[in-house]
Scaffold this active site. Sequence first.
Site, short mmCIF file in Angstrom:
data_model
loop_
_atom_site.label_atom_id
_atom_site.label_comp_id
_atom_site.label_asym_id
_atom_site.label_seq_id
_atom_site.Cartn_x
_atom_site.Cartn_y
_atom_site.Cartn_z
N ARG A 88 -28.00 -37.76 78.33
CA ARG A 88 -29.02 -37.80 77.28
C ARG A 88 -29.78 -36.49 77.23
O ARG A 88 -30.30 -36.03 78.24
CB ARG A 88 -29.99 -38.97 77.50
CG ARG A 88 -29.32 -40.31 77.36
CD ARG A 88 -30.27 -41.47 77.57
NE ARG A 88 -29.54 -42.73 77.56
CZ ARG A 88 -30.09 -43.90 77.86
NH1 ARG A 88 -31.35 -43.98 78.18
NH2 ARG A 88 -29.36 -45.00 77.83
N SER A 187 -30.10 -45.19 73.74
CA SER A 187 -30.72 -46.49 74.00
C SER A 187 -32.08 -46.65 73.33
O SER A 187 -32.18 -46.68 72.12
CB SER A 187 -30.80 -46.73 75.51
OG SER A 187 -31.20 -48.04 75.79
N HIS A 188 -33.13 -46.72 74.13
CA HIS A 188 -34.48 -47.00 73.65
C HIS A 188 -35.25 -45.73 73.36
O HIS A 188 -36.44 -45.79 73.04
CB HIS A 188 -35.22 -47.82 74.71
CG HIS A 188 -35.21 -47.18 76.06
ND1 HIS A 188 -34.06 -47.06 76.79
CD2 HIS A 188 -36.18 -46.60 76.80
CE1 HIS A 188 -34.32 -46.44 77.94
NE2 HIS A 188 -35.60 -46.15 77.97
N ASP A 363 -33.83 -52.97 71.16
CA ASP A 363 -33.97 -51.52 71.23
C ASP A 363 -32.94 -50.86 70.32
O ASP A 363 -32.25 -51.53 69.54
CB ASP A 363 -33.84 -51.03 72.67
CG ASP A 363 -32.43 -51.16 73.23
OD1 ASP A 363 -31.69 -52.04 72.74
OD2 ASP A 363 -32.06 -50.40 74.14
N ASP A 365 -29.93 -49.48 70.64
CA ASP A 365 -28.52 -49.86 70.68
C ASP A 365 -28.31 -51.34 70.93
O ASP A 365 -27.20 -51.78 71.19
CB ASP A 365 -27.76 -49.03 71.71
CG ASP A 365 -28.19 -49.30 73.15
OD1 ASP A 365 -29.36 -49.66 73.36
OD2 ASP A 365 -27.37 -49.12 74.07
N ASP A 367 -29.02 -53.45 73.28
CA ASP A 367 -28.69 -54.08 74.57
C ASP A 367 -29.93 -54.60 75.28
O ASP A 367 -29.83 -55.40 76.21
CB ASP A 367 -27.88 -53.14 75.47
CG ASP A 367 -28.62 -51.87 75.86
OD1 ASP A 367 -29.70 -51.59 75.31
OD2 ASP A 367 -28.10 -51.12 76.72
N ARG A 368 -31.12 -54.16 74.86
CA ARG A 368 -32.36 -54.66 75.46
C ARG A 368 -33.04 -55.66 74.53
O ARG A 368 -32.78 -55.68 73.33
CB ARG A 368 -33.31 -53.50 75.75
CG ARG A 368 -32.74 -52.49 76.72
CD ARG A 368 -33.77 -51.44 77.09
NE ARG A 368 -33.17 -50.44 77.97
CZ ARG A 368 -33.83 -49.74 78.88
NH1 ARG A 368 -35.13 -49.93 79.04
NH2 ARG A 368 -33.22 -48.85 79.63
N THR A 431 -30.40 -50.11 89.94
CA THR A 431 -30.50 -50.08 88.48
C THR A 431 -29.23 -49.48 87.90
O THR A 431 -28.73 -48.46 88.37
CB THR A 431 -31.72 -49.27 88.04
OG1 THR A 431 -32.90 -49.91 88.53
CG2 THR A 431 -31.79 -49.15 86.54
N GLU A 450 -32.28 -57.01 84.35
CA GLU A 450 -33.12 -55.91 84.83
C GLU A 450 -34.50 -56.07 84.24
O GLU A 450 -34.67 -56.57 83.13
CB GLU A 450 -32.53 -54.56 84.40
CG GLU A 450 -31.19 -54.25 85.02
CD GLU A 450 -30.63 -52.92 84.54
OE1 GLU A 450 -29.81 -52.34 85.26
OE2 GLU A 450 -31.02 -52.46 83.45
N LYS A 463 -25.54 -55.27 79.23
CA LYS A 463 -26.63 -56.16 78.86
C LYS A 463 -26.57 -56.39 77.36
O LYS A 463 -26.02 -55.57 76.62
CB LYS A 463 -27.98 -55.57 79.28
CG LYS A 463 -28.23 -54.11 78.92
CD LYS A 463 -29.55 -53.66 79.52
CE LYS A 463 -29.79 -52.17 79.36
NZ LYS A 463 -29.10 -51.36 80.39
#
Length: 647
Positions: A88, A187-188, A363, A365, A367-368, A431, A450, A463
């Site tokens: 990232r 991601s987020h 989020d 993508d 996954d959260r 993690t 998580e 996730k």
Amino acid sequence: MIHLLRSLPSPAIISPRPRRHRHHTTTPSLPSHSRSLLLHRLLRATPPLASLVDRQPNAGGPAMGLFTVTKKATTPFEGQKPGTSGLRKKVTVFQQPHYLQNFVQSTFNALPAEEVKGATIVVSGDGRYFSKDAVQIITKMAAANGARRVWVGLNSLMSTPAVSAVIRERVGADGSKATGAFILTASHNPGGPTEDFGIKYNMGNGGPAPESVTDKIFSNTTTISEYLITEDLPDVDISVVGVTSFSGPEGPFDVDVFDSSVDYIKLMKTIFDFEAIKKLLSSPKFTFCYDALHGVAGAYAKHIFVEELGADESSLLNCVPKEDFGGGHPDPNLTYAKELVERMGLGKSSSNVEPPEFGAAADGDADRNMILGKRFFVTPSDSVAIIAANAVQSIPYFASGLKGVARSMPTSAALDVVAKNLNLKFFEVPTGWKFFGNLMDAGMCSICGEESFGTGSDHIREKDGIWAVLAWLSILAFKNKDNLEGDNKLVSVEDIVRQHWATYGRHYYTRYDYENVDAGAAKELMANLVSMQSSLSDVNKLIKDIRSDVSEVVAADEFEYKDPVDGSVSKHQGIRYLFGDGSRLVFRLSGTGSVGATIRVYIEQYEKDSSKTGRDSQDALAPLVDVALKLSKMQEYTGRSAPTVIT
């Protein structure tokens, strides 16, 4: 073997333009504007006479209708080490000449030959800025490296859990299966021209590449001197569902653009009782709200919640995916999901409007997840514990029982207590979802989570934010199967959580994030915390000077994990201080940022007395928070008087 042409090519030996065949699944032919666009791209992509190319001949016969393979000279970039979820950086970093290409080639070079040559590779992501450009680049590199086909989500959109599902479940018309995927996501993290971009590789099991592979990728990035690309392969129109076919040096090469929501919904229907959830959502007693934060979840939300489950479209917030996430921060927490938080009655402004019974956010993508009840926040640590405690009776997929459960080390011990009470196998891992994937592949884990708003199961190897929402709706549907009609009061989200606390005890829990901290200062802070662990008597003396009402530290370490499946050892996974009363302080450097460092402080206190489980979390944790910040010398090292985010 690739031969370098040492002189200018004559017109007689220039490769013809690639042969392309579009097989549409929705319309018999391309719209006129799309044909014009493709023709323009085709002409633009034809190499000029003066270009020098590295050309790979057709291994099976005369070169007819071939695109050419170019071997580009390059030099390494520093810092291309994948974190817990890939590489990232800022968009401007990825836009540097050769930067993305270097990482992609380093990944191809790290994979077994059979997972590249003749293989099917997925390329998609959360749709953030630079995604569409990256899809075209990676597709051309996949062709040059000998891939047989690339699968791309419509408009380059595919949630991270959907990518995992596609790798595991999708079968092409010719019987093909994907061997892996490049997922384009940060991601987020925020998106846009000056914000973040990311890329990670998932393996044939649908899960993130293990450390053995990411270590090879990083090693390759430090020595790379060339990459392969088919520069004359035209850009493919990824806004239209269908297959584009080319003739390549090693045979046919296809780009299959498809709507991944179809495959994903099919999978969800094998897990959950959609009719039971639909009955819940159709009840006038039950109200629902889902916020995609302008991330990729929006590409699935209408199909699932409105068309399949019957929710009103007004229930959806920010469900149009945008390259910059609408200028917001696509992190589903109480700080960034402001609109949902207000609607659920948890904001600072007062409102006379009655909040919905249930709310959730995703989020970037997808996954959260964040789960909310009416004026009530469910911590991710409690969420996974509650799903595990109710899964067998509420979710058909788990009707025969759970194989085991697992959590990441910083996640609260709420799941541990459930596992002990239900006599389930339990695992505490570092993690990173790859560690859960190993357990699932070995048949040792069914549900995991998580504290960073990630929850999932062994249906895939990532996730899954929408899965978590459907799991909660399933639990609510089961608890309320006799309450949807008549005068019976609904069992609320808050009721379910408080009953769980009464049964299993409550783990008061919070996380303080210090984002974009100077990386050097962050490392010094962590090193000091490790050094202090050599004398717990000195640590306890410091703690008593800070707060006399806090229990003593009885153990302290740097978390290390030995994988029970493959025996691999992961060190330096976070610093732990464990107290005599079951409280914990955990300090960890996050690997999900793109600039500087993010220090995460996890503060937890266990309360078994049901008469004391109703306290405000911040009040209950105030003594431990005070100890954590002063013991770590947070302000002294970082210059920060307050965290960026509290969850």
